[in-house]
Design a protein around this motif. Sequence first.
Motif: not given
Length: 81
Positions: A33, A36-37, A39-41, A45, A72, A75-76, A78
Amino acid sequence: MPMHWFTPPVVVQADRPEVTYSVTHVERAAEFLLAWKAIGAGPKWQDAVRACTAVLNGAGTVGHARETFEEAARECGRLIG
């Protein structure tokens, strides 16, 4: 500190397209997490960060943390599978 295990693991895409990881516990999910901040906070997330933090502080459930981590990851972009 004991690990907080996911059942089943959540399979996610690494930074390199040919590499995947099976995330098996809350502690590793929290590491992903943080990575990934940038790319998709988004809201999923943020929910996952709160859920994982709660478990690490002794207040949340592993099942909820796993569920929100999976959301999350989706959403990202991944999540694998």
